[in-house]
Every structure is written in C-alpha cells, then in structure tokens.
Design a protein around this motif. Structure first.
Motif, PDB file in Angstrom:
ATOM      1  N   ASP A  43     -31.054   6.354 -50.234  1.00  0.00           N
ATOM      2  CA  ASP A  43     -30.785   5.230 -51.119  1.00  0.00           C
ATOM      3  C   ASP A  43     -31.901   4.188 -51.114  1.00  0.00           C
ATOM      4  OD1 ASP A  43     -28.423   6.335 -51.877  1.00  0.00           O
ATOM      5  OD2 ASP A  43     -27.127   4.984 -50.762  1.00  0.00           O
ATOM      6  N   SER A  44     -33.020   4.509 -50.488  1.00  0.00           N
ATOM      7  CA  SER A  44     -34.111   3.529 -50.404  1.00  0.00           C
ATOM      8  C   SER A  44     -34.697   3.242 -51.781  1.00  0.00           C
ATOM      9  CB  SER A  44     -35.216   4.040 -49.481  1.00  0.00           C
ATOM     10  OG  SER A  44     -36.308   3.139 -49.465  1.00  0.00           O
ATOM     11  N   LEU A  45     -34.935   1.961 -52.054  1.00  0.00           N
ATOM     12  CA  LEU A  45     -35.560   1.534 -53.307  1.00  0.00           C
ATOM     13  C   LEU A  45     -37.077   1.462 -53.192  1.00  0.00           C
ATOM     14  CD1 LEU A  45     -33.101  -1.360 -54.226  1.00  0.00           C
ATOM     15  CD2 LEU A  45     -33.145   0.944 -55.179  1.00  0.00           C
ATOM     16  N   GLN A  46     -37.598   1.728 -52.030  1.00  0.00           N
ATOM     17  CA  GLN A  46     -39.044   1.645 -51.814  1.00  0.00           C
ATOM     18  C   GLN A  46     -39.753   2.797 -52.507  1.00  0.00           C
ATOM     19  OE1 GLN A  46     -40.333   1.049 -47.728  1.00  0.00           O
ATOM     20  NE2 GLN A  46     -42.081   2.392 -48.048  1.00  0.00           N
ATOM     21  N   GLU A  47     -40.857   2.480 -53.167  1.00  0.00           N
ATOM     22  CA  GLU A  47     -41.698   3.531 -53.741  1.00  0.00           C
ATOM     23  C   GLU A  47     -42.392   4.281 -52.610  1.00  0.00           C
ATOM     24  OE1 GLU A  47     -43.115   4.659 -57.144  1.00  0.00           O
ATOM     25  OE2 GLU A  47     -40.970   4.346 -57.170  1.00  0.00           O
ATOM     26  N   PRO A  48     -42.306   5.601 -52.574  1.00  0.00           N
ATOM     27  CA  PRO A  48     -42.973   6.341 -51.505  1.00  0.00           C
ATOM     28  C   PRO A  48     -44.477   6.409 -51.724  1.00  0.00           C
ATOM     29  CG  PRO A  48     -42.015   7.861 -53.085  1.00  0.00           C
ATOM     30  CD  PRO A  48     -41.593   6.475 -53.520  1.00  0.00           C
ATOM     31  N   ASP A  49     -45.187   6.674 -50.641  1.00  0.00           N
ATOM     32  CA  ASP A  49     -46.621   6.961 -50.752  1.00  0.00           C
ATOM     33  C   ASP A  49     -46.848   8.439 -51.041  1.00  0.00           C
ATOM     34  OD1 ASP A  49     -47.430   4.290 -50.002  1.00  0.00           O
ATOM     35  OD2 ASP A  49     -46.857   4.802 -47.946  1.00  0.00           O
ATOM     36  N   LEU A  50     -45.865   9.248 -50.685  1.00  0.00           N
ATOM     37  CA  LEU A  50     -45.988  10.703 -50.769  1.00  0.00           C
ATOM     38  C   LEU A  50     -44.617  11.306 -51.036  1.00  0.00           C
ATOM     39  CD1 LEU A  50     -47.390  13.516 -50.038  1.00  0.00           C
ATOM     40  CD2 LEU A  50     -46.791  12.993 -47.674  1.00  0.00           C
ATOM     41  N   VAL A  51     -44.561  12.314 -51.905  1.00  0.00           N
ATOM     42  CA  VAL A  51     -43.315  13.023 -52.199  1.00  0.00           C
ATOM     43  C   VAL A  51     -43.459  14.484 -51.796  1.00  0.00           C
ATOM     44  CG1 VAL A  51     -41.881  13.927 -54.067  1.00  0.00           C
ATOM     45  CG2 VAL A  51     -42.476  11.515 -54.039  1.00  0.00           C
ATOM     46  N   ILE A  52     -42.431  15.006 -51.123  1.00  0.00           N
ATOM     47  CA  ILE A  52     -42.376  16.431 -50.797  1.00  0.00           C
ATOM     48  C   ILE A  52     -41.104  16.981 -51.430  1.00  0.00           C
ATOM     49  CG2 ILE A  52     -42.306  18.168 -48.977  1.00  0.00           C
ATOM     50  CD1 ILE A  52     -43.672  16.224 -47.118  1.00  0.00           C
ATOM     51  N   ALA A  53     -41.251  17.962 -52.331  1.00  0.00           N
ATOM     52  CA  ALA A  53     -40.121  18.466 -53.103  1.00  0.00           C
ATOM     53  C   ALA A  53     -39.828  19.925 -52.780  1.00  0.00           C
ATOM     54  CB  ALA A  53     -40.385  18.312 -54.604  1.00  0.00           C
ATOM     55  N   ASN A  54     -38.552  20.279 -52.847  1.00  0.00           N
ATOM     56  CA  ASN A  54     -38.096  21.657 -52.684  1.00  0.00           C
ATOM     57  C   ASN A  54     -38.350  22.412 -53.985  1.00  0.00           C
ATOM     58  OD1 ASN A  54     -36.798  24.051 -52.162  1.00  0.00           O
ATOM     59  ND2 ASN A  54     -34.737  23.165 -52.058  1.00  0.00           N
ATOM     60  N   GLY A  55     -39.224  23.390 -53.934  1.00  0.00           N
ATOM     61  CA  GLY A  55     -39.582  24.143 -55.132  1.00  0.00           C
ATOM     62  C   GLY A  55     -38.472  25.009 -55.684  1.00  0.00           C
ATOM     63  N   ASP A  56     -37.374  25.154 -54.925  1.00  0.00           N
ATOM     64  CA  ASP A  56     -36.242  25.959 -55.386  1.00  0.00           C
ATOM     65  C   ASP A  56     -35.142  25.107 -55.997  1.00  0.00           C
ATOM     66  OD1 ASP A  56     -37.408  28.354 -54.403  1.00  0.00           O
ATOM     67  OD2 ASP A  56     -36.759  27.822 -52.380  1.00  0.00           O
ATOM     68  N   ASP A  57     -35.374  23.804 -56.113  1.00  0.00           N
ATOM     69  CA  ASP A  57     -34.361  22.896 -56.642  1.00  0.00           C
ATOM     70  C   ASP A  57     -34.855  22.275 -57.944  1.00  0.00           C
ATOM     71  OD1 ASP A  57     -33.103  20.063 -56.913  1.00  0.00           O
ATOM     72  OD2 ASP A  57     -31.802  21.052 -55.461  1.00  0.00           O
ATOM     73  N   LEU A  58     -34.166  22.600 -59.057  1.00  0.00           N
ATOM     74  CA  LEU A  58     -34.605  22.148 -60.373  1.00  0.00           C
ATOM     75  C   LEU A  58     -34.586  20.623 -60.485  1.00  0.00           C
ATOM     76  CD1 LEU A  58     -35.491  22.894 -63.229  1.00  0.00           C
ATOM     77  CD2 LEU A  58     -33.076  23.095 -63.861  1.00  0.00           C
ATOM     78  N   SER A  59     -33.561  19.979 -59.952  1.00  0.00           N
ATOM     79  CA  SER A  59     -33.477  18.521 -60.021  1.00  0.00           C
ATOM     80  C   SER A  59     -34.632  17.879 -59.270  1.00  0.00           C
ATOM     81  CB  SER A  59     -32.144  18.034 -59.438  1.00  0.00           C
ATOM     82  OG  SER A  59     -31.057  18.504 -60.197  1.00  0.00           O
ATOM     83  N   ALA A  60     -34.979  18.437 -58.121  1.00  0.00           N
ATOM     84  CA  ALA A  60     -36.085  17.895 -57.336  1.00  0.00           C
ATOM     85  C   ALA A  60     -37.400  18.014 -58.095  1.00  0.00           C
ATOM     86  CB  ALA A  60     -36.181  18.621 -55.992  1.00  0.00           C
ATOM     87  N   LEU A  61     -37.609  19.138 -58.766  1.00  0.00           N
ATOM     88  CA  LEU A  61     -38.845  19.327 -59.521  1.00  0.00           C
ATOM     89  C   LEU A  61     -38.917  18.387 -60.725  1.00  0.00           C
ATOM     90  CD1 LEU A  61     -39.103  23.233 -59.425  1.00  0.00           C
ATOM     91  CD2 LEU A  61     -40.280  21.559 -57.972  1.00  0.00           C
ATOM     92  N   ALA A  62     -37.760  18.149 -61.373  1.00  0.00           N
ATOM     93  CA  ALA A  62     -37.734  17.205 -62.494  1.00  0.00           C
ATOM     94  C   ALA A  62     -38.065  15.794 -62.018  1.00  0.00           C
ATOM     95  CB  ALA A  62     -36.360  17.232 -63.165  1.00  0.00           C
ATOM     96  N   ALA A  63     -37.493  15.421 -60.863  1.00  0.00           N
ATOM     97  CA  ALA A  63     -37.782  14.093 -60.305  1.00  0.00           C
ATOM     98  C   ALA A  63     -39.245  13.981 -59.899  1.00  0.00           C
ATOM     99  CB  ALA A  63     -36.877  13.836 -59.105  1.00  0.00           C
ATOM    100  N   LEU A  64     -39.798  15.066 -59.384  1.00  0.00           N
ATOM    101  CA  LEU A  64     -41.213  15.072 -59.005  1.00  0.00           C
ATOM    102  C   LEU A  64     -42.102  14.835 -60.220  1.00  0.00           C
ATOM    103  CD1 LEU A  64     -43.492  15.741 -56.914  1.00  0.00           C
ATOM    104  CD2 LEU A  64     -43.310  18.099 -57.703  1.00  0.00           C
ATOM    105  N   LEU A  65     -41.840  15.532 -61.319  1.00  0.00           N
ATOM    106  CA  LEU A  65     -42.649  15.360 -62.522  1.00  0.00           C
ATOM    107  C   LEU A  65     -42.486  13.958 -63.098  1.00  0.00           C
ATOM    108  CD1 LEU A  65     -42.119  18.808 -64.276  1.00  0.00           C
ATOM    109  CD2 LEU A  65     -44.174  17.984 -63.104  1.00  0.00           C
ATOM    110  N   ALA A  66     -41.267  13.398 -63.015  1.00  0.00           N
ATOM    111  CA  ALA A  66     -41.045  12.036 -63.514  1.00  0.00           C
ATOM    112  C   ALA A  66     -41.817  11.027 -62.678  1.00  0.00           C
ATOM    113  CB  ALA A  66     -39.551  11.705 -63.492  1.00  0.00           C
TER     114      ALA A  66
END
Length: 275
Positions: A43-66
């Motif tokens: 629930d953190s509102l802080q902008e990350p310096d780095l994102v690590i996404a699960n390549g098998d999760d469609l929602s995670a990949l959409a959030a990564l591209l956004a």
C-alpha cells in the motif's frame, strides 16, 4: 573512507506470496559491492526507484508498462513474459548472482542518467491511472473528460506528537503555496477536516494516544470527506494492518524515514501539483 552505499526502493509486482518473500529476503541481503535495497509495502504511495515484475502475471506486466521504465526508472521482468519489454529480463529458475549483477549495472546507469551523462529522451509522465486496464481501451476521450474530477484545493493536515514535520513539509511545499497545519489531537484533526479545506491528512502512527485507523474512519464519516486522502506514516518495524487500513478508507502509507524526494513526489500526486 568507505563510500556510502546507494539505497534503492523496490516495488515487487505480481509475485505469489512465497516467491515474493524469497525475493524480499534476498534483496535485504545484497552483495557488499553493490547497492542496498528496500522493498516497499503493497500500500506504499512512494514512487519506487526500481520495479521487479513477475513475467507470468498479466496485471503485473500491465502495471510495469504503465510505469514507463527507462534508464532513470529501471525495471526487471522475471519469468517467461512471452514478449519483449523495454527493460531487462531474466528466466526462471532465477540465478540470484546474475540478478544482483544485473541490478548493480542498472543502478549504475540510473545514476549516470540522473546526473545528466545519459539524459532520457523524454520526461516521465506524471499522471497515471490508479487502476491498470488489461483490455483494449476504446472509450471515447470525451467520456474521460466528463469523469475527471477537479484538482484538490485544500491543504495538508499533519497529525504528530510534535510540529517539526509540519515545518519541514511547509518548507518543501513553499513554492506551491499549500497550507500545512499540525495537531496532536484526534478530536482537533476531525474538527479541522470539517471546518477547513483539507485535501491530505498525514497521520504519524507512533503519535501517542492516536489510533490512526479509527481516526481515518471518523474523518471519512464526515460529509464531503470522501475526497480527503488519509496517509499513514509508518515505521515498517511497527507494522501496518492492511485490512484495517482499507476498511477505514486509508489511501496508503509512506515509510519512515523517507527521502524528501519521495515525500514531495507523493504529496504532489495527492494534491495534483505540477512536477
């Protein structure tokens, strides 16, 4: 003299709890010759310096591209995404040595980009949706204009045992002419939200005599308070009750201590201020 290690805040996207915990543990114990890492709570509102996404999760990949990764906003995809991404990718089973080697190189390029040696081609986009769409968006743009709310016009209220944070936030936002008030009383906080224009309430969860979740609920019960963003300032060691926070209407959390750039970035988004 030993140089200070670079600290990167990391957001993990779409990992099952077990794998997410394993990654978090690994990132908490990085090699000594590279950066150190701090994983943000969900629930953190802080902008990350780095994102690590699960390549098998469609929602995670959409959030990564956004998130729009680039040199200043590095990202890593772990797993079989099935397509190319504008960021680094590693296959499973994950080689931790290779991961940290890659993260160290990404961190070095990020520093170079931020210092102007490798300036990004375009500035980052600061206005992004809270809920990422997974389908093709065919909505008429005029409909989005109708749904768009007016920018908040209230100030910031800080609930803390001392007024030092209020003074600090007021200095950080001085160029934007945003009013910043302070109280150590739950009753006074509720009254100020009812009687004065308040857009953001920041509650230090260590304030004596304050139940931050109960205070948020009381604020939200007031007429017109649905647009007030209540943010909890949390020390990770003290814990954060996600279920209670969401039931109470808490917008999210910010970790303590935090760098000024993270604090200002979160407040600018909550107040719809220009970058």
């Amino acid at each position: 003299m030993q140089s200070k290690r670079q600290l990167l805040s990391v957001r993990l996207l779409g990992f099952p709890s077990g794998e997410g915990a394993e990654l978090g543990t690994a990132l908490a114990h990085p090699p000594r010759d590279g950066p150190s890492y701090s994983c943000l709570l969900g629930d953190s509102l802080q902008e990350p310096d780095l994102v690590i996404a699960n390549g098998d999760d469609l929602s995670a990949l959409a959030a990564l591209l956004a998130w729009q990764p680039d040199l200043t906003r590095p990202a890593l995809v772990i797993g079989s995404a099935g397509m190319e991404f504008p960021c680094a990718q590693l296959a499973r089973p994950l080689d931790m040595f290779q991961m940290f080697k890659l993260l160290t190189e990404m961190a070095r390029k990020r520093v170079d980009a931020l210092t102007g040696m490798l300036a990004p081609e375009a500035p980052p986009v600061h206005e992004r949706r809270r809920r990422i769409r997974l389908d093709l968006d065919t909505t008429d743009p005029a409909d989005f204009v109708k749904m768009r709310r007016h920018a908040p016009n209230g100030g910031v209220l800080i609930v803390d045992k001392r007024g030092a944070l209020r003074d600090h936030v007021a200095r950080l936002l001085s160029a934007h002419q945003v009013s910043v008030e302070w109280t150590e009383s739950a009753a006074a906080a509720v009254r100020l939200c009812a009687e004065t224009p308040v857009s953001v309430v920041m509650i230090n969860t260590s304030t004596p005599g304050i139940d931050p979740y109960a205070l948020c609920s009381e604020i939200k019960r007031q007429e017109g308070a649905d647009r007030i963003a209540v943010v909890l300032l949390v020390n990770q060691a003290s814990g954060y009750d996600t279920a209670r926070a969401r039931t109470a209407g808490v917008r999210g959390l910010l970790d303590k201590p935090m760098a000024d750039r993270h604090l200002v970035g979160a407040l600018k988004k909550l107040l719809s201020l220009p970058p």
